[in-house]
Motif scaffolding. Structure first.
Motif, PDB file in Angstrom:
ATOM      1  N   GLU A   1       1.391   4.699 -25.090  1.00  0.00           N
ATOM      2  CA  GLU A   1       1.205   5.651 -26.326  1.00  0.00           C
ATOM      3  C   GLU A   1       0.487   4.591 -27.100  1.00  0.00           C
ATOM      4  N   GLY A   2      -0.953   5.032 -27.555  1.00  0.00           N
ATOM      5  CA  GLY A   2      -1.707   3.996 -27.987  1.00  0.00           C
ATOM      6  C   GLY A   2      -1.997   2.868 -26.985  1.00  0.00           C
ATOM      7  N   ASP A   3      -1.518   1.736 -27.532  1.00  0.00           N
ATOM      8  CA  ASP A   3      -1.752   0.453 -26.951  1.00  0.00           C
ATOM      9  C   ASP A   3      -0.502   0.008 -26.199  1.00  0.00           C
ATOM     10  N   THR A   4       0.519   0.753 -26.535  1.00  0.00           N
ATOM     11  CA  THR A   4       2.004   0.315 -25.987  1.00  0.00           C
ATOM     12  C   THR A   4       2.291   0.899 -24.736  1.00  0.00           C
ATOM     13  N   ALA A   5       2.743   0.109 -23.601  1.00  0.00           N
ATOM     14  CA  ALA A   5       3.327   0.913 -22.531  1.00  0.00           C
ATOM     15  C   ALA A   5       4.554   1.611 -22.840  1.00  0.00           C
ATOM     16  N   ILE A   6       5.059   2.817 -22.712  1.00  0.00           N
ATOM     17  CA  ILE A   6       6.005   3.416 -23.046  1.00  0.00           C
ATOM     18  C   ILE A   6       6.838   3.976 -21.718  1.00  0.00           C
ATOM     19  N   GLY A   7       6.345   3.941 -20.582  1.00  0.00           N
ATOM     20  CA  GLY A   7       6.842   4.299 -19.706  1.00  0.00           C
ATOM     21  C   GLY A   7       6.047   4.260 -18.230  1.00  0.00           C
ATOM     22  N   TYR A   8       6.991   4.479 -17.144  1.00  0.00           N
ATOM     23  CA  TYR A   8       5.999   4.313 -15.783  1.00  0.00           C
ATOM     24  C   TYR A   8       6.806   5.062 -14.869  1.00  0.00           C
ATOM     25  N   ALA A   9       6.063   5.153 -13.612  1.00  0.00           N
ATOM     26  CA  ALA A   9       6.482   5.900 -12.365  1.00  0.00           C
ATOM     27  C   ALA A   9       6.337   5.287 -11.198  1.00  0.00           C
ATOM     28  N   LEU A  10       6.975   5.288 -10.328  1.00  0.00           N
ATOM     29  CA  LEU A  10       6.835   4.786  -8.994  1.00  0.00           C
ATOM     30  C   LEU A  10       6.871   5.830  -7.558  1.00  0.00           C
ATOM     31  N   LEU A  11       5.767   6.022  -7.154  1.00  0.00           N
ATOM     32  CA  LEU A  11       5.522   6.973  -5.893  1.00  0.00           C
ATOM     33  C   LEU A  11       5.473   5.930  -4.724  1.00  0.00           C
ATOM     34  N   ARG A  12       6.420   6.181  -3.744  1.00  0.00           N
ATOM     35  CA  ARG A  12       6.649   5.519  -2.593  1.00  0.00           C
ATOM     36  C   ARG A  12       6.461   6.240  -1.164  1.00  0.00           C
ATOM     37  N   THR A  13       5.388   5.789  -0.377  1.00  0.00           N
ATOM     38  CA  THR A  13       5.707   6.646   0.953  1.00  0.00           C
ATOM     39  C   THR A  13       6.124   5.651   1.842  1.00  0.00           C
ATOM     40  N   ASP A  14       7.705   6.405   2.000  1.00  0.00           N
ATOM     41  CA  ASP A  14       8.628   5.812   3.011  1.00  0.00           C
ATOM     42  C   ASP A  14       9.209   6.527   3.894  1.00  0.00           C
ATOM     43  N   GLU A  15       9.941   6.301   4.893  1.00  0.00           N
ATOM     44  CA  GLU A  15      10.645   7.260   5.786  1.00  0.00           C
ATOM     45  C   GLU A  15      11.554   8.146   4.879  1.00  0.00           C
TER      46      GLU A  15
ATOM     47  N   CYS B   1       2.196  12.441 -11.783  1.00  0.00           N
ATOM     48  CA  CYS B   1       2.737  12.122 -10.500  1.00  0.00           C
ATOM     49  C   CYS B   1       2.651  13.016  -9.485  1.00  0.00           C
ATOM     50  N   LEU B   2       2.785  14.358  -9.728  1.00  0.00           N
ATOM     51  CA  LEU B   2       2.527  15.475  -8.774  1.00  0.00           C
ATOM     52  C   LEU B   2       1.031  15.503  -8.495  1.00  0.00           C
ATOM     53  N   GLN B   3       0.037  15.055  -9.483  1.00  0.00           N
ATOM     54  CA  GLN B   3      -1.206  15.098  -9.329  1.00  0.00           C
ATOM     55  C   GLN B   3      -1.725  14.122  -8.383  1.00  0.00           C
ATOM     56  N   ALA B   4      -1.196  12.980  -8.686  1.00  0.00           N
ATOM     57  CA  ALA B   4      -1.555  11.776  -7.787  1.00  0.00           C
ATOM     58  C   ALA B   4      -0.756  11.954  -6.321  1.00  0.00           C
ATOM     59  N   ALA B   5       0.216  12.321  -6.298  1.00  0.00           N
ATOM     60  CA  ALA B   5       0.776  12.811  -4.759  1.00  0.00           C
ATOM     61  C   ALA B   5      -0.111  13.773  -4.112  1.00  0.00           C
ATOM     62  N   LYS B   6      -0.598  14.726  -4.732  1.00  0.00           N
ATOM     63  CA  LYS B   6      -1.476  15.847  -4.292  1.00  0.00           C
ATOM     64  C   LYS B   6      -2.780  15.170  -3.756  1.00  0.00           C
TER      65      LYS B   6
ATOM     66  N   PRO C   1       0.896  -1.089  -0.060  1.00  0.00           N
ATOM     67  CA  PRO C   1       0.041  -0.110  -0.022  1.00  0.00           C
ATOM     68  C   PRO C   1       0.563   1.299  -0.154  1.00  0.00           C
ATOM     69  N   ALA C   2       2.212   1.170   0.448  1.00  0.00           N
ATOM     70  CA  ALA C   2       3.000   2.604   0.309  1.00  0.00           C
ATOM     71  C   ALA C   2       3.591   2.801  -0.989  1.00  0.00           C
ATOM     72  N   CYS C   3       3.133   1.993  -1.992  1.00  0.00           N
ATOM     73  CA  CYS C   3       3.765   1.841  -3.569  1.00  0.00           C
ATOM     74  C   CYS C   3       2.573   2.204  -4.186  1.00  0.00           C
ATOM     75  N   LYS C   4       2.652   3.332  -5.315  1.00  0.00           N
ATOM     76  CA  LYS C   4       1.801   3.502  -6.432  1.00  0.00           C
ATOM     77  C   LYS C   4       2.545   3.723  -7.569  1.00  0.00           C
ATOM     78  N   PHE C   5       2.068   2.625  -8.569  1.00  0.00           N
ATOM     79  CA  PHE C   5       2.836   2.891  -9.927  1.00  0.00           C
ATOM     80  C   PHE C   5       1.914   3.713 -10.814  1.00  0.00           C
ATOM     81  N   LEU C   6       2.286   4.229 -11.640  1.00  0.00           N
ATOM     82  CA  LEU C   6       1.492   4.925 -12.710  1.00  0.00           C
ATOM     83  C   LEU C   6       2.257   4.270 -14.104  1.00  0.00           C
ATOM     84  N   ILE C   7       1.332   3.710 -15.125  1.00  0.00           N
ATOM     85  CA  ILE C   7       1.931   3.167 -16.381  1.00  0.00           C
ATOM     86  C   ILE C   7       1.583   4.213 -17.602  1.00  0.00           C
ATOM     87  N   ALA C   8       2.513   4.598 -18.240  1.00  0.00           N
ATOM     88  CA  ALA C   8       2.051   5.508 -19.434  1.00  0.00           C
ATOM     89  C   ALA C   8       2.005   4.729 -20.669  1.00  0.00           C
TER      90      ALA C   8
END
Length: 181
Positions: free
Chosen positions: A70-84, A119-124, A61-68
């Motif tokens: 382009e059309g049907d092809t995954a072309i990137g990702y980000a990981l937000l993590r709530t950690d110390e 990422c900034l929107q998800a964090a907010k 639950p401390a991790c949130k992945f966002l997948i980007a």
């Protein structure tokens, strides 16, 4: 090929582990191929981006992945993590931007901007007020990207990579609404 309207970003789900394991390893290797040996890249990817490790992060639950996509092809990702956070991150309600990567072929299309905004929107939305990250001190392109986004360096941390200890800069910024100038 491809316009910003072709870009779609979604939250990852538990069933995305295989997709993310492949995408995380591929984007990491492509980002560091010029600075590290193939063996170093393969060893790190095998441990850090294994299917089990990614599945564990997806279930955390401390991790949130966002997948980007382009059309049907995954072309990137980000990981937000709530950690110390490290001691030098002093802002309220911090979250770590643990990873943000695009595939080689789409870098320079503006997708990094859209992924960072997401990422900034998800964090907010999750109630965070401060976002921080660690970036390898030798990764000039990434450092410039983060500085453009208003991240400032507040210190450094050690990062174990294989048998070496490398230095990551710790960068931080306040989270404002995504549409705020």
């Amino acid at each position: 090929m491809g316009s910003m309207s072709d870009l779609y970003i979604r939250n990852a789900a538990s069933g995305d582990a295989a997709l993310l394991a492949e995408l995380t390893a591929r984007t990491f290797k492509s980002a560091y191929r010029s600075q590290l040996t193939e063996k170093e890249l393969d060893d790190y990817a095998a441990s850090t981006f294994s299917l089990d490790r990614i599945q564990s992060e997806l279930n955390d639950p401390a991790c949130k992945f966002l997948i980007a996509y382009e059309g049907d092809t995954a072309i990137g990702y980000a990981l937000l993590r709530t950690d110390e956070p490290p001691d030098n991150v002093t802002g309220p309600k911090p979250v770590e931007l643990a990873r943000i990567y695009l595939t080689e072929g789409v870098i320079g299309k503006g997708y990094g901007t859209t992924l960072m905004e997401a990422c900034l929107q998800a964090a907010k939305e999750d109630g965070h007020e401060t976002i921080w990250l660690g970036v390898w001190e030798k990764n000039g392109r990434a450092i410039r990207f983060y500085e453009k986004w208003g991240f400032t360096t507040v210190g450094s941390i050690d990062f174990e990579f294989g048998d070496e200890v490398q230095t990551d800069l710790v960068m931080v910024r306040v989270i404002t609404s995504a549409n705020q100038a």
